[in-house]
Design a protein around this motif. Structure first.
Motif, PDB file in Angstrom:
ATOM      1  N   GLN A   1       0.548  -0.407   0.156  1.00 15.14           N
ATOM      2  CA  GLN A   1       0.169   0.355  -0.010  1.00 15.14           C
ATOM      3  C   GLN A   1       0.745   0.992  -0.215  1.00 15.14           C
ATOM      4  O   GLN A   1      -0.034   2.281  -0.229  1.00 15.14           O
ATOM      5  CB  GLN A   1      -1.299  -0.134   1.438  1.00 15.14           C
ATOM      6  CG  GLN A   1      -2.432  -1.015   1.006  1.00 15.14           C
ATOM      7  CD  GLN A   1      -2.633  -0.796  -0.524  1.00 15.14           C
ATOM      8  OE1 GLN A   1      -3.841   0.197  -0.591  1.00 15.14           O
ATOM      9  NE2 GLN A   1      -2.915  -2.135  -1.174  1.00 15.14           N
TER      10      GLN A   1
ATOM     11  N   GLU B   1      -7.423   1.637 -10.476  1.00 19.50           N
ATOM     12  CA  GLU B   1      -8.155   2.469  -9.737  1.00 19.50           C
ATOM     13  C   GLU B   1      -8.438   3.437 -10.973  1.00 19.50           C
ATOM     14  O   GLU B   1      -7.040   4.338 -11.011  1.00 19.50           O
ATOM     15  CB  GLU B   1      -8.200   3.108  -8.439  1.00 19.50           C
ATOM     16  CG  GLU B   1      -9.655   3.985  -8.166  1.00 19.50           C
ATOM     17  CD  GLU B   1      -9.567   3.689  -6.562  1.00 19.50           C
ATOM     18  OE1 GLU B   1     -10.710   3.637  -5.809  1.00 19.50           O
ATOM     19  OE2 GLU B   1      -8.331   3.943  -5.520  1.00 19.50           O
TER      20      GLU B   1
ATOM     21  N   ARG C   1      -9.046   8.826  -3.732  1.00 14.93           N
ATOM     22  CA  ARG C   1      -9.259   8.840  -2.706  1.00 14.93           C
ATOM     23  C   ARG C   1      -8.480   8.744  -1.520  1.00 14.93           C
ATOM     24  O   ARG C   1      -7.846   7.343  -1.621  1.00 14.93           O
ATOM     25  CB  ARG C   1     -10.763   8.642  -1.803  1.00 14.93           C
ATOM     26  CG  ARG C   1     -11.255   7.014  -1.821  1.00 14.93           C
ATOM     27  CD  ARG C   1     -12.367   7.108  -1.513  1.00 14.93           C
ATOM     28  NE  ARG C   1     -13.175   5.683  -1.778  1.00 14.93           N
ATOM     29  CZ  ARG C   1     -13.581   4.698  -2.544  1.00 14.93           C
ATOM     30  NH1 ARG C   1     -12.813   5.185  -4.136  1.00 14.93           N
ATOM     31  NH2 ARG C   1     -13.772   4.009  -2.288  1.00 14.93           N
TER      32      ARG C   1
ATOM     33  N   ARG D   1      -8.691   7.299   1.840  1.00 15.73           N
ATOM     34  CA  ARG D   1      -9.052   6.666   2.711  1.00 15.73           C
ATOM     35  C   ARG D   1     -10.084   5.590   1.508  1.00 15.73           C
ATOM     36  O   ARG D   1     -11.373   5.943   0.975  1.00 15.73           O
ATOM     37  CB  ARG D   1      -9.942   6.552   3.676  1.00 15.73           C
ATOM     38  CG  ARG D   1      -8.363   7.487   4.857  1.00 15.73           C
ATOM     39  CD  ARG D   1      -8.815   7.812   5.691  1.00 15.73           C
ATOM     40  NE  ARG D   1      -8.202   8.812   6.855  1.00 15.73           N
ATOM     41  CZ  ARG D   1      -7.294   7.878   7.029  1.00 15.73           C
ATOM     42  NH1 ARG D   1      -6.726   5.942   7.268  1.00 15.73           N
ATOM     43  NH2 ARG D   1      -6.163   7.978   8.083  1.00 15.73           N
ATOM     44  N   GLY D   2      -9.998   3.867   1.945  1.00 17.06           N
ATOM     45  CA  GLY D   2     -10.840   3.236   0.855  1.00 17.06           C
ATOM     46  C   GLY D   2     -10.807   2.804   0.143  1.00 17.06           C
ATOM     47  O   GLY D   2     -11.757   1.758  -0.443  1.00 17.06           O
ATOM     48  N   GLY D   3      -9.887   3.042  -0.655  1.00 13.88           N
ATOM     49  CA  GLY D   3      -9.519   2.579  -2.166  1.00 13.88           C
ATOM     50  C   GLY D   3      -8.366   2.375  -2.712  1.00 13.88           C
ATOM     51  O   GLY D   3      -7.516   1.392  -1.572  1.00 13.88           O
ATOM     52  N   LYS D   4      -8.024   1.802  -3.506  1.00 14.74           N
ATOM     53  CA  LYS D   4      -7.186   1.056  -4.187  1.00 14.74           C
ATOM     54  C   LYS D   4      -5.817   1.316  -3.780  1.00 14.74           C
ATOM     55  O   LYS D   4      -4.743   0.745  -4.040  1.00 14.74           O
ATOM     56  CB  LYS D   4      -7.074   0.266  -5.168  1.00 14.74           C
ATOM     57  CG  LYS D   4      -8.272  -1.183  -4.531  1.00 14.74           C
ATOM     58  CD  LYS D   4      -8.985  -2.010  -6.033  1.00 14.74           C
ATOM     59  CE  LYS D   4      -9.488  -1.272  -7.531  1.00 14.74           C
ATOM     60  NZ  LYS D   4      -9.775  -2.205  -8.562  1.00 14.74           N
TER      61      LYS D   4
ATOM     62  N   ASP E   1      -1.973   8.121   8.738  1.00 16.20           N
ATOM     63  CA  ASP E   1      -1.865   6.446   7.781  1.00 16.20           C
ATOM     64  C   ASP E   1      -1.569   5.931   7.887  1.00 16.20           C
ATOM     65  O   ASP E   1      -2.422   4.772   7.794  1.00 16.20           O
ATOM     66  CB  ASP E   1      -0.575   6.768   6.701  1.00 16.20           C
ATOM     67  CG  ASP E   1      -0.647   7.849   5.718  1.00 16.20           C
ATOM     68  OD1 ASP E   1      -1.945   7.977   5.352  1.00 16.20           O
ATOM     69  OD2 ASP E   1       0.163   8.164   5.283  1.00 16.20           O
TER      70      ASP E   1
END
Length: 351
Positions: free
Chosen positions: A130, A210, A216, A218-221, A350
């Motif tokens: 990530q 993506e 975005r 948060r919450g994305g790949k 983060d």
């Protein structure tokens, strides 16, 4: 009696974060309105003074004109790398063994990797990654060789593994290979990967399936991108990446100079990690390792948890609004600090 009144008034007009004193309470309110003090600022472990950057904190502790009481404690129990205060000199020795990091064989491993392209962008081992670090090395273009052209690029994960590394064939002719610092020769670029191909490969890996417009925080790949002077690197690769996903050690307020200018990566690595880089021929892998270690160190700080930690969050926008002036003037310095929020995104968020 008079001296007690004056003392009490002085205390009331004293900032609870940076300890600046003001003649009038309205001046303190204005200071709090523009200073954005918060729990995310570097803080002295002895007197609890808030500083805008670690450089300011370092000056407070061991600068030319330090606070003497803090300096006396710091020289026996303070870590000169992370600026923490330990319980005893023995605890300090144990702490320093962990705090002073090493670049290991970063430069050596990076140069061994020169033997060919390293490409794990589609490998299973990087699927869960990530956070990635990016660094480029530039050669010169243009009539005087001053135009920066990306000639080598490296991408690593948070465990210092190389995800992608390759020489890059620039779109323009190279007029200065800058061999003394880059170690790059003409034959290395003759059959190198074209810039457009490198650009697409890195961009696809960062976006992770993506669409760019949909990314975005948060919450994305999409992946977080770490580096030093990333605007310059991304410009040389000729692509953009959303600012909300960029963590740049050259622009992060706690790592900047007291003058709000950027520190060099070489200085940051020596001061906050405790080892040297860029001592000879410079390799982008070494820069990736250093920026990732700096990011991880900043991210691992433990700060007070707040539901809305940024001054720009809608819930905080009226905290120091002009129409609340009378109410703010009735607050104590501690109460004003309690509602004050940061104007930068702390990397601890983060975690």
């Amino acid at each position: 009696m008079e001296s007690r009144v004056e003392s009490s008034e002085t205390l009331r007009n004293k900032c609870a974060a940076c300890y600046r004193q003001f003649n009038r309470i309205e001046h303190l309110v204005e200071h709090m309105r523009t200073s954005y003090h918060s729990s995310h600022e570097p803080m002295c472990g002895i007197c609890k003074k808030h500083c805008r950057s670690f450089e300011s904190l370092r000056e407070h502790l061991i600068g030319p004109l330090p606070k003497q009481e803090c300096r006396n404690i710091f020289i026996t129990r303070g870590c000169k790398i992370c600026l923490a205060i330990l319980e005893s000199p023995y605890a300090l020795r144990v702490h320093q063994d962990r705090c002073q990091l090493s670049g290991g064989n970063a430069g050596l491993l990076g140069r061994f990797a020169n033997l060919g392209i390293r490409d794990n962008t589609e490998g299973g081992s990087t699927r869960g990654t990530q956070v990635v670090a990016l660094a480029c090395k530039m050669v010169g273009g243009g009539s005087d060789g001053s135009l920066d052209l990306c000639a080598k690029v490296c991408l690593t994960d948070e465990y210092d593994n190389i995800i992608f590394q390759s020489y890059v064939k620039p779109l323009l002719p190279v007029t200065n290979y800058r061999y003394e610092t880059t170690g790059i020769r003409p034959e290395y670029l003759r059959d190198a990967m074209p810039l457009r191909q490198v650009q697409k490969k890195i961009q696809d890996f960062l976006c992770n399936g993506e669409p760019m417009w949909k990314i975005r925080p948060r919450g994305g790949k999409a992946r977080i991108l770490v580096g030093h002077g990333l605007d310059h690197d991304l410009d040389s690769l000729q692509f953009e990446y959303p600012q909300v996903m960029i963590r740049d050690t050259a622009k992060y307020p706690p790592l900047m100079k007291t003058s709000k200018l950027s520190n060099s990566l070489k200085y940051l690595t020596q001061a906050y990690l405790g080892y040297e880089i860029q001592t000879g021929i410079q390799d982008p892998y070494e820069d990736c390792v250093a920026t990732m270690k700096l990011y991880m160190r900043m991210r691992s700080q433990v700060h007070k948890v707040e539901a809305y930690p940024l001054a720009s969050d809608p819930q905080n926008r009226n905290n120091f609004a002009a129409w609340r002036q009378n109410e703010l003037e009735r607050m104590s310095p501690d109460q004003m600090l309690e509602i004050s929020r940061s104007d930068y995104y702390c990397w601890c968020l983060d975690s």
